[in-house]
Design an enzyme around this catalytic site. Structure first.
Site, PDB file in Angstrom:
ATOM      1  N   GLY A 139     -82.789  51.000  46.197  1.00  0.00           N
ATOM      2  CA  GLY A 139     -82.744  49.582  46.510  1.00  0.00           C
ATOM      3  C   GLY A 139     -83.449  48.774  45.439  1.00  0.00           C
ATOM      4  N   CYS A 140     -83.165  47.481  45.393  1.00  0.00           N
ATOM      5  CA  CYS A 140     -83.722  46.642  44.332  1.00  0.00           C
ATOM      6  C   CYS A 140     -85.243  46.498  44.464  1.00  0.00           C
ATOM      7  CB  CYS A 140     -83.040  45.279  44.319  1.00  0.00           C
ATOM      8  SG  CYS A 140     -83.002  44.434  45.916  1.00  0.00           S
ATOM      9  N   TYR A 141     -85.727  46.055  45.635  1.00  0.00           N
ATOM     10  CA  TYR A 141     -87.177  45.973  45.831  1.00  0.00           C
ATOM     11  C   TYR A 141     -87.825  47.342  45.662  1.00  0.00           C
ATOM     12  CZ  TYR A 141     -86.731  41.330  48.087  1.00  0.00           C
ATOM     13  OH  TYR A 141     -86.499  40.013  48.380  1.00  0.00           O
ATOM     14  N   ALA A 142     -87.165  48.361  46.212  1.00  0.00           N
ATOM     15  CA  ALA A 142     -87.731  49.713  46.161  1.00  0.00           C
ATOM     16  C   ALA A 142     -87.860  50.209  44.728  1.00  0.00           C
ATOM     17  CB  ALA A 142     -86.874  50.673  46.981  1.00  0.00           C
ATOM     18  N   THR A 143     -86.914  49.838  43.875  1.00  0.00           N
ATOM     19  CA  THR A 143     -86.996  50.245  42.469  1.00  0.00           C
ATOM     20  C   THR A 143     -88.317  49.781  41.863  1.00  0.00           C
ATOM     21  OG1 THR A 143     -84.597  50.241  42.151  1.00  0.00           O
ATOM     22  CG2 THR A 143     -85.954  49.962  40.183  1.00  0.00           C
TER      23      THR A 143
END
Length: 305
Positions: free
Chosen positions: A115-119
């Site tokens: 995921g974007c935030y998770a990255t």
């Protein structure tokens, strides 16, 4: 030799950007379905059967249904949804996290895009836990702001028609879907407090990890641990504390697959922030999918990026 690639959900935001990245490549043959048949299970199954790799750019439930359609087919999958990011049968597609992970992606049948935030969060936390500068049991807070394209068609429409606010934060019940992913791929044993927000810009993202400093955990040790971890990574750009400047701009890497990582703060007051900047539609979605596809095809990892 050209590889056959099918983008299931190619008219969505992520799918369109992947298609744009692949359209001019001579080593890629894009399999497409007529617009009126994009939701037809038989047409999609036929496309899956022709593909070397299929990239799923679908909502979670639809992604799971797509996987069911491919059960007896010889097609490798990259899932850009959050449906399989903590699933034991899927390889997590974050090649910069470790050399072992890159090798697993290369050999995988099933790869789940981060995921974007998770990255951004995982990129900061995992190396610092590995270096012993964050304890697995530590109480961690993560703040982040993203462009509105990360919210999908409904939120994009709100901003385009002028009805959305200039900025808002959400995930107020601390049940954001990226939290299990962050914990699973960092080693955090205690759930972090995660406060995501959206700004009135289309693309871009910054993820912030506030930290208190001590003798062992100082600006230099934090930066060196991150820099050592990402040494030689072509898609990671390190920003040293004395090079940060006075502002971190979430749109700085738009249109790229780059991930910018840095540390700023003050030894005098004992407070610091580790930060990650990325394009939520690039390294946070379409760029990461193309990078993973390149690794799976043993192609130039930066091709199309």
């Amino acid at each position: 030799m050209a590889f056959n690639i099918f983008i299931d959900g190619e008219v969505g935001t992520t799918g369109l950007q992947i298609r744009e990245r692949l359209a001019t490549r001579e080593d890629i043959n894009l399999i497409q379905i007529a617009a009126e048949r994009r939701k037809d299970a038989d047409a999609r199954r036929e496309a899956f059967s022709q593909a070397d790799i299929a990239i799923l750019c679908l909502p979670d439930a639809a992604a799971r249904e797509a996987v069911e359609l491919t059960q007896d087919l010889d097609v490798r999958l990259i899932d850009a949804s959050s449906a399989h990011r903590v699933h034991g049968d899927w390889v997590y597609g974050f090649p910069e996290l470790s050399s072992e992970m890159r090798d697993q992606i290369a050999d995988a049948q099933l790869v789940s895009n981060p995921g974007c935030y998770a990255t951004g969060a995982i990129a900061l936390i995992a190396p610092l836990i590995e270096a012993g500068l964050i304890d697995e049991e530590e109480l961690v807070a993560i703040n982040a702001v993203s462009g509105y394209t990360g919210g999908g068609k409904a939120l994009i429409a709100e901003y385009e028609d002028g009805s959305a606010p200039a900025h808002f934060f959400y995930g107020l019940t601390q049940a954001h879907k990226h939290i299990p992913e962050i914990m699973a791929h960092t080693g955090l044993a205690t759930q972090p407090v995660f406060s995501p927000s959206v700004g009135s810009f289309a693309q871009g993202m910054v993820v912030q990890l506030p930290l208190h400093l001590d003798e062992e955990r100082n600006l230099r040790s934090l930066f060196e641990a991150l820099a050592d971890h990402y040494d030689g990574q072509k898609f990671v750009q390190m920003i040293a504390p004395d090079q940060v400047g006075s502002r971190i701009v979430p749109t700085a890497l738009n249109g790229t697959n780059m991930l910018q990582i840095g540390v700023c703060g003050s030894e005098e007051n004992g407070c610091a922030t580790a930060f990650a900047v990325l394009d939520n539609l690039g390294k946070g979605a379409s760029g990461a999918a193309v990078q993973n596809m390149n690794i799976m095809l043993d192609a130039d990892e930066a091709e199309g990026l």
